[in-house]
Write a protein that holds these residues in place. Sequence first.
Motif, PDB file in Angstrom:
ATOM      1  N   ASP B 183       4.368   0.258   9.084  1.00 30.38           N
ATOM      2  CA  ASP B 183       5.523  -0.130   8.263  1.00 30.38           C
ATOM      3  C   ASP B 183       5.250   0.156   6.793  1.00 30.38           C
ATOM      4  O   ASP B 183       6.108   0.669   6.076  1.00 30.38           O
ATOM      5  N   LEU B 184       4.044  -0.198   6.356  1.00 32.98           N
ATOM      6  CA  LEU B 184       3.711  -0.029   4.945  1.00 32.98           C
ATOM      7  C   LEU B 184       3.650   1.449   4.584  1.00 32.98           C
ATOM      8  O   LEU B 184       4.061   1.860   3.502  1.00 32.98           O
ATOM      9  N   LEU B 185       3.140   2.230   5.505  1.00 35.94           N
ATOM     10  CA  LEU B 185       3.016   3.660   5.278  1.00 35.94           C
ATOM     11  C   LEU B 185       4.395   4.323   5.216  1.00 35.94           C
ATOM     12  O   LEU B 185       4.672   5.141   4.336  1.00 35.94           O
ATOM     13  N   SER B 186       5.257   3.924   6.131  1.00 39.47           N
ATOM     14  CA  SER B 186       6.574   4.566   6.187  1.00 39.47           C
ATOM     15  C   SER B 186       7.431   4.149   4.991  1.00 39.47           C
ATOM     16  O   SER B 186       8.304   4.889   4.559  1.00 39.47           O
ATOM     17  N   GLY B 187       7.179   2.960   4.478  1.00 43.03           N
ATOM     18  CA  GLY B 187       7.966   2.492   3.338  1.00 43.03           C
ATOM     19  C   GLY B 187       9.422   2.213   3.695  1.00 43.03           C
ATOM     20  O   GLY B 187      10.279   2.105   2.823  1.00 43.03           O
ATOM     21  N   ARG B 188       9.706   2.096   4.979  1.00 43.67           N
ATOM     22  CA  ARG B 188      11.085   1.803   5.386  1.00 43.67           C
ATOM     23  C   ARG B 188      11.127   0.516   6.202  1.00 43.67           C
ATOM     24  O   ARG B 188      10.119   0.104   6.774  1.00 43.67           O
ATOM     25  N   LEU B 189      12.279  -0.061   6.241  1.00 45.67           N
ATOM     26  CA  LEU B 189      12.442  -1.290   7.007  1.00 45.67           C
ATOM     27  C   LEU B 189      12.216  -0.978   8.493  1.00 45.67           C
ATOM     28  O   LEU B 189      12.831  -0.053   9.030  1.00 45.67           O
ATOM     29  N   PRO B 190      11.346  -1.728   9.148  1.00 44.72           N
ATOM     30  CA  PRO B 190      11.103  -1.460  10.567  1.00 44.72           C
ATOM     31  C   PRO B 190      12.406  -1.509  11.374  1.00 44.72           C
ATOM     32  O   PRO B 190      13.276  -2.345  11.103  1.00 44.72           O
ATOM     33  N   ALA B 234       1.315  -4.001  -2.869  1.00 46.30           N
ATOM     34  CA  ALA B 234       2.106  -3.041  -3.654  1.00 46.30           C
ATOM     35  C   ALA B 234       3.110  -2.317  -2.761  1.00 46.30           C
ATOM     36  O   ALA B 234       4.294  -2.181  -3.105  1.00 46.30           O
ATOM     37  N   ARG B 235       2.649  -1.895  -1.584  1.00 46.22           N
ATOM     38  CA  ARG B 235       3.557  -1.206  -0.665  1.00 46.22           C
ATOM     39  C   ARG B 235       4.666  -2.152  -0.188  1.00 46.22           C
ATOM     40  O   ARG B 235       5.829  -1.758  -0.094  1.00 46.22           O
ATOM     41  N   ALA B 236       4.266  -3.355   0.128  1.00 46.37           N
ATOM     42  CA  ALA B 236       5.260  -4.329   0.613  1.00 46.37           C
ATOM     43  C   ALA B 236       6.313  -4.599  -0.466  1.00 46.37           C
ATOM     44  O   ALA B 236       7.515  -4.571  -0.190  1.00 46.37           O
ATOM     45  N   GLU B 237       5.854  -4.798  -1.687  1.00 48.97           N
ATOM     46  CA  GLU B 237       6.814  -5.089  -2.759  1.00 48.97           C
ATOM     47  C   GLU B 237       7.745  -3.898  -3.015  1.00 48.97           C
ATOM     48  O   GLU B 237       8.932  -4.074  -3.297  1.00 48.97           O
ATOM     49  N   GLY B 238       7.194  -2.706  -2.892  1.00 47.02           N
ATOM     50  CA  GLY B 238       8.025  -1.508  -3.029  1.00 47.02           C
ATOM     51  C   GLY B 238       9.133  -1.500  -1.979  1.00 47.02           C
ATOM     52  O   GLY B 238      10.301  -1.215  -2.266  1.00 47.02           O
ATOM     53  N   LEU B 239       8.746  -1.862  -0.772  1.00 44.31           N
ATOM     54  CA  LEU B 239       9.706  -1.914   0.330  1.00 44.31           C
ATOM     55  C   LEU B 239      10.804  -2.959   0.068  1.00 44.31           C
ATOM     56  O   LEU B 239      12.001  -2.687   0.263  1.00 44.31           O
ATOM     57  N   TYR B 240      10.404  -4.138  -0.378  1.00 39.62           N
ATOM     58  CA  TYR B 240      11.376  -5.205  -0.634  1.00 39.62           C
ATOM     59  C   TYR B 240      12.396  -4.737  -1.685  1.00 39.62           C
ATOM     60  O   TYR B 240      13.594  -5.006  -1.582  1.00 39.62           O
ATOM     61  N   HIS B 241      11.854  -4.089  -2.699  1.00 41.49           N
ATOM     62  CA  HIS B 241      12.663  -3.602  -3.795  1.00 41.49           C
ATOM     63  C   HIS B 241      13.699  -2.596  -3.312  1.00 41.49           C
ATOM     64  O   HIS B 241      14.888  -2.706  -3.583  1.00 41.49           O
ATOM     65  N   GLN B 242      13.184  -1.644  -2.577  1.00 36.54           N
ATOM     66  CA  GLN B 242      14.029  -0.565  -2.100  1.00 36.54           C
ATOM     67  C   GLN B 242      15.108  -1.070  -1.155  1.00 36.54           C
ATOM     68  O   GLN B 242      16.255  -0.636  -1.202  1.00 36.54           O
ATOM     69  N   GLU B 243      14.734  -2.020  -0.305  1.00 37.16           N
ATOM     70  CA  GLU B 243      15.688  -2.533   0.682  1.00 37.16           C
ATOM     71  C   GLU B 243      16.495  -3.709   0.123  1.00 37.16           C
ATOM     72  O   GLU B 243      17.293  -4.317   0.835  1.00 37.16           O
ATOM     73  N   LYS B 244      16.239  -4.031  -1.137  1.00 38.44           N
ATOM     74  CA  LYS B 244      16.950  -5.140  -1.800  1.00 38.44           C
ATOM     75  C   LYS B 244      16.859  -6.446  -1.013  1.00 38.44           C
ATOM     76  O   LYS B 244      17.846  -7.163  -0.837  1.00 38.44           O
TER      77      LYS B 244
END
Lengths: 273, 273
Positions: B183-190, B234-244
Amino acid sequence: MSSARSVFFISDRTGITAETLGQSLLTQFPLDCLPISLPFTDSPQAVDDAITRIEAAGEASGERPIVFSTIIDAGLRNRLRRVNAVVFDFFDTFIAPLESELGMESSHTIGRSHGMADPGAYNLRIDAMNYALSADDGGVVRHYEQADVVLVGVSRSGKTPTCIYLALHYGIFAANYPLTDDDLLSGRLPEVLRPHRHHLYALTIRPERLAQIRAERRPNSRYASLRQCQYETARAEGLYHQEKLPWSDTTTMSIEELAATIIQTCKLPRRLY
Amino acid sequence: MSSARSVFFISDRTGITAETLGQSLLTQFPLDCLPISLPFTDSPQAVDDAITRIEAAGEASGERPIVFSTIIDAGLRNRLRRVNAVVFDFFDTFIAPLESELGMESSHTIGRSHGMADPGAYNLRIDAMNYALSADDGGVVRHYEQADVVLVGVSRSGKTPTCIYLALHYGIFAANYPLTDDDLLSGRLPEVLRPHRHHLYALTIRPERLAQIRAERRPNSRYASLRQCQYETARAEGLYHQEKLPWSDTTTMSIEELAATIIQTCKLPRRLY
């Protein structure tokens, strides 16, 4: 028109204190309440919004709402006073006498109620909870030597929630041991529990209630039959009696009452306040 | 001679209200306290024992102890008044004004604070807790459609205790989803979370703190290394940000604060008061 009285719990933090306090007072009255929490009311705007909401509830019901407030900030407390409602202000009432007794001024800032944000307390709660979870049912018998207390009982007698509550609220390490068919048949304390007999606390429950709880999990099973529940609780209670274990009937007790009773009976070391 | 002030919480029930209330007031003062709970003080003899204990603490420290009381029984409250200590009596203070506002007399009996003894509420708490436990970590993805909220975060960011607290205290069904390396690698919501995106709440934590928590479980592991923790958060926070996604940093929050924040942000249905 609703016949229930609107009750608001307002706080500049979580609202837990206002709720606990207010609910505890309200249990003294045969009153039908409509409870509403307004946590994090921590700015003039938030207070004004709360006032609007409280007064709207009052107009809708035709009765003045009751407000329990634990707002700490003096400016916000003053602001709330304008509301057309009955306000019970926890800080106004107690802070002044406490200041005079202690000979110091209160900080009047939003503090850490629940004191759980400090890392030591947080770790302790989490460690205790992980312990409760890892030492949970399923026949895995382990780490009993670490336990402050081991709860003993038949399946669904209330062991797991009580262990978790003891961990979260008090930082107590509570394990649990589910009595097996073999244990019930033998009528003797299981071998693995013997070294820990001074840390055992037993739970029982009325068979009718047990059958009801089990039926929600496995309807129409032997496991959930009244007859099986009667057999298990009778055997379990016989065992507690014979082994002189301290015990409680959980049928009409809340988790809070049960936890407080166990702590007192077993003189458990309380690690959190 | 101890420099800490003795503080007693006395109650004819569990003492939880007295403790919550008293602790919340005391956080307003820079005071070193020695807290002692005296639950189930429900007979004249128990009150007399409590008085003896409180006065002994006062003599030992040379300062009058502070007593927070939620004793409901009027006779016992009167009896406690003789104690040589500063007593803050919760019921004395609030019951009379409440009686006059409500136009009814209080029952002055030991009631059901915590209201958890009624079977409906008890079942709800237990069901919600079993749900939190069964929907817990370990990659088992299930029953998300039942969830009021799904907590998302890296391992050890605080998901499990928060889910259990939401269940026990509020009767909320909270599941959790641990973000995997993929999940962290893909950077997208599972994929599995997408249908539930309006019920997601994300947690993060400062990497230094995460490394510390993980090191207690697996010292000197890659899992617990600061570098790995920095990468994951850092990856998780990036994901949260992107997915709002709505999110909280749990580093300095108590479980109570976090739970109340999630309820408010997600407008969760509160099932218990």
